[in-house]
Write a protein that holds these residues in place. Structure first.
Motif, PDB file in Angstrom:
ATOM      1  N   LYS A  50       0.841  -1.193   0.000  1.00 51.49           N
ATOM      2  CA  LYS A  50       0.000   0.000   0.000  1.00 51.49           C
ATOM      3  C   LYS A  50       0.878   1.245   0.000  1.00 51.49           C
ATOM      4  O   LYS A  50       2.044   1.184   0.393  1.00 51.49           O
ATOM      5  CB  LYS A  50      -0.895   0.020   1.246  1.00 51.49           C
ATOM      6  CG  LYS A  50      -1.842  -1.154   1.323  1.00 51.49           C
ATOM      7  CD  LYS A  50      -2.600  -1.131   2.625  1.00 51.49           C
ATOM      8  CE  LYS A  50      -3.487  -2.373   2.729  1.00 51.49           C
ATOM      9  NZ  LYS A  50      -4.188  -2.441   4.004  1.00 51.49           N
ATOM     10  N   GLU A  51       0.307   2.349  -0.403  1.00 49.07           N
ATOM     11  CA  GLU A  51       0.943   3.667  -0.330  1.00 49.07           C
ATOM     12  C   GLU A  51       2.188   3.810  -1.190  1.00 49.07           C
ATOM     13  O   GLU A  51       3.077   4.597  -0.884  1.00 49.07           O
ATOM     14  CB  GLU A  51       1.261   4.019   1.123  1.00 49.07           C
ATOM     15  CG  GLU A  51       0.029   4.011   2.011  1.00 49.07           C
ATOM     16  CD  GLU A  51       0.363   4.228   3.478  1.00 49.07           C
ATOM     17  OE1 GLU A  51       1.409   4.816   3.783  1.00 49.07           O
ATOM     18  OE2 GLU A  51      -0.449   3.810   4.311  1.00 49.07           O
ATOM     19  N   MET A  52       2.279   3.051  -2.299  1.00 49.77           N
ATOM     20  CA  MET A  52       3.435   3.161  -3.180  1.00 49.77           C
ATOM     21  C   MET A  52       3.043   3.266  -4.657  1.00 49.77           C
ATOM     22  O   MET A  52       3.770   2.804  -5.526  1.00 49.77           O
ATOM     23  CB  MET A  52       4.358   1.956  -2.981  1.00 49.77           C
ATOM     24  CG  MET A  52       4.945   1.876  -1.598  1.00 49.77           C
ATOM     25  SD  MET A  52       5.999   0.439  -1.339  1.00 49.77           S
ATOM     26  CE  MET A  52       7.289   0.665  -2.518  1.00 49.77           C
ATOM     27  N   PRO A  53       1.900   3.873  -5.000  1.00 47.91           N
ATOM     28  CA  PRO A  53       1.439   3.824  -6.391  1.00 47.91           C
ATOM     29  C   PRO A  53       2.357   4.502  -7.397  1.00 47.91           C
ATOM     30  O   PRO A  53       2.509   4.020  -8.516  1.00 47.91           O
ATOM     31  CB  PRO A  53       0.076   4.503  -6.342  1.00 47.91           C
ATOM     32  CG  PRO A  53       0.144   5.388  -5.151  1.00 47.91           C
ATOM     33  CD  PRO A  53       1.021   4.650  -4.162  1.00 47.91           C
ATOM     34  N   ILE A  54       2.967   5.605  -7.038  1.00 46.67           N
ATOM     35  CA  ILE A  54       3.824   6.315  -7.986  1.00 46.67           C
ATOM     36  C   ILE A  54       5.157   5.591  -8.157  1.00 46.67           C
ATOM     37  O   ILE A  54       5.641   5.403  -9.267  1.00 46.67           O
ATOM     38  CB  ILE A  54       4.040   7.779  -7.541  1.00 46.67           C
ATOM     39  CG1 ILE A  54       2.699   8.504  -7.570  1.00 46.67           C
ATOM     40  CG2 ILE A  54       5.067   8.474  -8.409  1.00 46.67           C
ATOM     41  CD1 ILE A  54       2.719   9.883  -6.972  1.00 46.67           C
ATOM     42  N   ILE A  55       5.732   5.151  -7.067  1.00 47.34           N
ATOM     43  CA  ILE A  55       7.027   4.468  -7.103  1.00 47.34           C
ATOM     44  C   ILE A  55       6.950   3.191  -7.930  1.00 47.34           C
ATOM     45  O   ILE A  55       7.892   2.831  -8.622  1.00 47.34           O
ATOM     46  CB  ILE A  55       7.495   4.132  -5.664  1.00 47.34           C
ATOM     47  CG1 ILE A  55       7.727   5.420  -4.886  1.00 47.34           C
ATOM     48  CG2 ILE A  55       8.743   3.264  -5.678  1.00 47.34           C
ATOM     49  CD1 ILE A  55       7.935   5.209  -3.407  1.00 47.34           C
ATOM     50  N   THR A  56       5.822   2.510  -7.883  1.00 51.07           N
ATOM     51  CA  THR A  56       5.706   1.202  -8.539  1.00 51.07           C
ATOM     52  C   THR A  56       4.951   1.230  -9.863  1.00 51.07           C
ATOM     53  O   THR A  56       4.728   0.186 -10.450  1.00 51.07           O
ATOM     54  CB  THR A  56       4.988   0.209  -7.606  1.00 51.07           C
ATOM     55  OG1 THR A  56       3.663   0.684  -7.364  1.00 51.07           O
ATOM     56  CG2 THR A  56       5.738   0.035  -6.307  1.00 51.07           C
ATOM     57  N   HIS A  69      -8.631  -7.011 -10.993  1.00 48.98           N
ATOM     58  CA  HIS A  69      -7.220  -7.029 -10.580  1.00 48.98           C
ATOM     59  C   HIS A  69      -7.112  -7.624  -9.179  1.00 48.98           C
ATOM     60  O   HIS A  69      -7.965  -7.380  -8.333  1.00 48.98           O
ATOM     61  CB  HIS A  69      -6.662  -5.606 -10.563  1.00 48.98           C
ATOM     62  CG  HIS A  69      -6.285  -5.087 -11.910  1.00 48.98           C
ATOM     63  ND1 HIS A  69      -7.194  -4.874 -12.919  1.00 48.98           N
ATOM     64  CD2 HIS A  69      -5.082  -4.735 -12.401  1.00 48.98           C
ATOM     65  CE1 HIS A  69      -6.566  -4.411 -13.983  1.00 48.98           C
ATOM     66  NE2 HIS A  69      -5.286  -4.312 -13.694  1.00 48.98           N
ATOM     67  N   HIS A  70      -6.038  -8.377  -8.954  1.00 51.95           N
ATOM     68  CA  HIS A  70      -5.822  -9.028  -7.662  1.00 51.95           C
ATOM     69  C   HIS A  70      -4.392  -8.805  -7.178  1.00 51.95           C
ATOM     70  O   HIS A  70      -3.467  -8.710  -7.979  1.00 51.95           O
ATOM     71  CB  HIS A  70      -6.074 -10.536  -7.767  1.00 51.95           C
ATOM     72  CG  HIS A  70      -7.422 -10.870  -8.300  1.00 51.95           C
ATOM     73  ND1 HIS A  70      -8.566 -10.837  -7.523  1.00 51.95           N
ATOM     74  CD2 HIS A  70      -7.822 -11.216  -9.551  1.00 51.95           C
ATOM     75  CE1 HIS A  70      -9.603 -11.168  -8.278  1.00 51.95           C
ATOM     76  NE2 HIS A  70      -9.175 -11.394  -9.503  1.00 51.95           N
ATOM     77  N   LEU A  71      -4.228  -8.754  -5.875  1.00 46.71           N
ATOM     78  CA  LEU A  71      -2.949  -8.660  -5.184  1.00 46.71           C
ATOM     79  C   LEU A  71      -2.211  -7.344  -5.431  1.00 46.71           C
ATOM     80  O   LEU A  71      -0.984  -7.312  -5.545  1.00 46.71           O
ATOM     81  CB  LEU A  71      -2.046  -9.859  -5.505  1.00 46.71           C
ATOM     82  CG  LEU A  71      -2.586 -11.210  -5.050  1.00 46.71           C
ATOM     83  CD1 LEU A  71      -1.619 -12.325  -5.409  1.00 46.71           C
ATOM     84  CD2 LEU A  71      -2.856 -11.216  -3.550  1.00 46.71           C
ATOM     85  N   TYR A  72      -2.950  -6.269  -5.481  1.00 45.41           N
ATOM     86  CA  TYR A  72      -2.365  -4.934  -5.513  1.00 45.41           C
ATOM     87  C   TYR A  72      -2.659  -4.262  -4.178  1.00 45.41           C
ATOM     88  O   TYR A  72      -3.790  -4.308  -3.692  1.00 45.41           O
ATOM     89  CB  TYR A  72      -2.972  -4.088  -6.637  1.00 45.41           C
ATOM     90  CG  TYR A  72      -2.490  -4.492  -8.004  1.00 45.41           C
ATOM     91  CD1 TYR A  72      -1.346  -3.929  -8.550  1.00 45.41           C
ATOM     92  CD2 TYR A  72      -3.188  -5.440  -8.741  1.00 45.41           C
ATOM     93  CE1 TYR A  72      -0.905  -4.304  -9.804  1.00 45.41           C
ATOM     94  CE2 TYR A  72      -2.754  -5.815  -9.998  1.00 45.41           C
ATOM     95  CZ  TYR A  72      -1.609  -5.244 -10.533  1.00 45.41           C
ATOM     96  OH  TYR A  72      -1.172  -5.620 -11.772  1.00 45.41           O
ATOM     97  N   GLU A  73      -1.650  -3.667  -3.588  1.00 45.32           N
ATOM     98  CA  GLU A  73      -1.795  -2.918  -2.339  1.00 45.32           C
ATOM     99  C   GLU A  73      -2.480  -3.740  -1.235  1.00 45.32           C
ATOM    100  O   GLU A  73      -3.403  -3.288  -0.590  1.00 45.32           O
ATOM    101  CB  GLU A  73      -2.548  -1.613  -2.583  1.00 45.32           C
ATOM    102  CG  GLU A  73      -1.818  -0.685  -3.529  1.00 45.32           C
ATOM    103  CD  GLU A  73      -2.495   0.656  -3.649  1.00 45.32           C
ATOM    104  OE1 GLU A  73      -1.858   1.652  -3.302  1.00 45.32           O
ATOM    105  OE2 GLU A  73      -3.661   0.695  -4.078  1.00 45.32           O
ATOM    106  N   VAL A  74      -1.975  -4.938  -1.023  1.00 44.59           N
ATOM    107  CA  VAL A  74      -2.569  -5.814  -0.007  1.00 44.59           C
ATOM    108  C   VAL A  74      -1.748  -5.884   1.282  1.00 44.59           C
ATOM    109  O   VAL A  74      -2.215  -6.434   2.269  1.00 44.59           O
ATOM    110  CB  VAL A  74      -2.792  -7.246  -0.556  1.00 44.59           C
ATOM    111  CG1 VAL A  74      -3.821  -7.235  -1.677  1.00 44.59           C
ATOM    112  CG2 VAL A  74      -1.489  -7.869  -1.025  1.00 44.59           C
ATOM    113  N   LEU A  75      -0.538  -5.332   1.267  1.00 43.14           N
ATOM    114  CA  LEU A  75       0.321  -5.378   2.441  1.00 43.14           C
ATOM    115  C   LEU A  75       0.683  -3.969   2.897  1.00 43.14           C
ATOM    116  O   LEU A  75       0.812  -3.062   2.084  1.00 43.14           O
ATOM    117  CB  LEU A  75       1.628  -6.126   2.130  1.00 43.14           C
ATOM    118  CG  LEU A  75       1.517  -7.589   1.727  1.00 43.14           C
ATOM    119  CD1 LEU A  75       2.894  -8.116   1.321  1.00 43.14           C
ATOM    120  CD2 LEU A  75       0.936  -8.418   2.858  1.00 43.14           C
ATOM    121  N   GLU A  76       0.874  -3.823   4.199  1.00 49.24           N
ATOM    122  CA  GLU A  76       1.399  -2.571   4.743  1.00 49.24           C
ATOM    123  C   GLU A  76       2.892  -2.514   4.418  1.00 49.24           C
ATOM    124  O   GLU A  76       3.547  -3.560   4.305  1.00 49.24           O
ATOM    125  CB  GLU A  76       1.186  -2.521   6.263  1.00 49.24           C
ATOM    126  CG  GLU A  76      -0.268  -2.567   6.697  1.00 49.24           C
ATOM    127  CD  GLU A  76      -1.077  -1.378   6.210  1.00 49.24           C
ATOM    128  OE1 GLU A  76      -0.503  -0.275   6.039  1.00 49.24           O
ATOM    129  OE2 GLU A  76      -2.290  -1.548   5.989  1.00 49.24           O
TER     130      GLU A  76
END
Length: 91
Positions: A50-56, A69-76
């Motif tokens: 989570k919280e890394m949309p621009i970097i990734t 879509h699955h398994l996007y932004e599922v972990l802290e």
């Protein structure tokens, strides 16, 4: 490159897209998934967080609306992830 592989118990082939950063994988994946009634499953280790949309280069809301879509932004960002953890997320 696109590879297809039928796997045991599957009702359709698994299509894997891979390539260098910024090569158009996301756009192609969404177009392909919407065309064949498929889904997009993330395997990018950084896009799990989570919280890394621009970097990734996270898929945009518009791209995500084109196919499930699955398994996007599922972990802290403080959580660790290894192969065993990833497998547990899949199931």
């Amino acid at each position: 490159m696109i590879e297809t592989q039928a796997y045991k118990g599957a009702d359709r082939p698994l299509i894997v897209l891979f390539g260098p950063t910024a090569s158009g994988k996301t756009s192609l994946g969404v177009d392909l998934a919407s065309h064949v009634g498929g889904e997009v499953v993330n395997v990018d280790s950084r896009q799990l967080y989570k919280e890394m949309p621009i970097i990734t280069a996270m898929p945009t809301a518009e791209e995500q609306a084109g196919a499930p879509h699955h398994l996007y932004e599922v972990l802290e960002v403080s959580e660790k992830c290894d192969a065993l953890k990833y497998l547990s997320l899949i199931h």
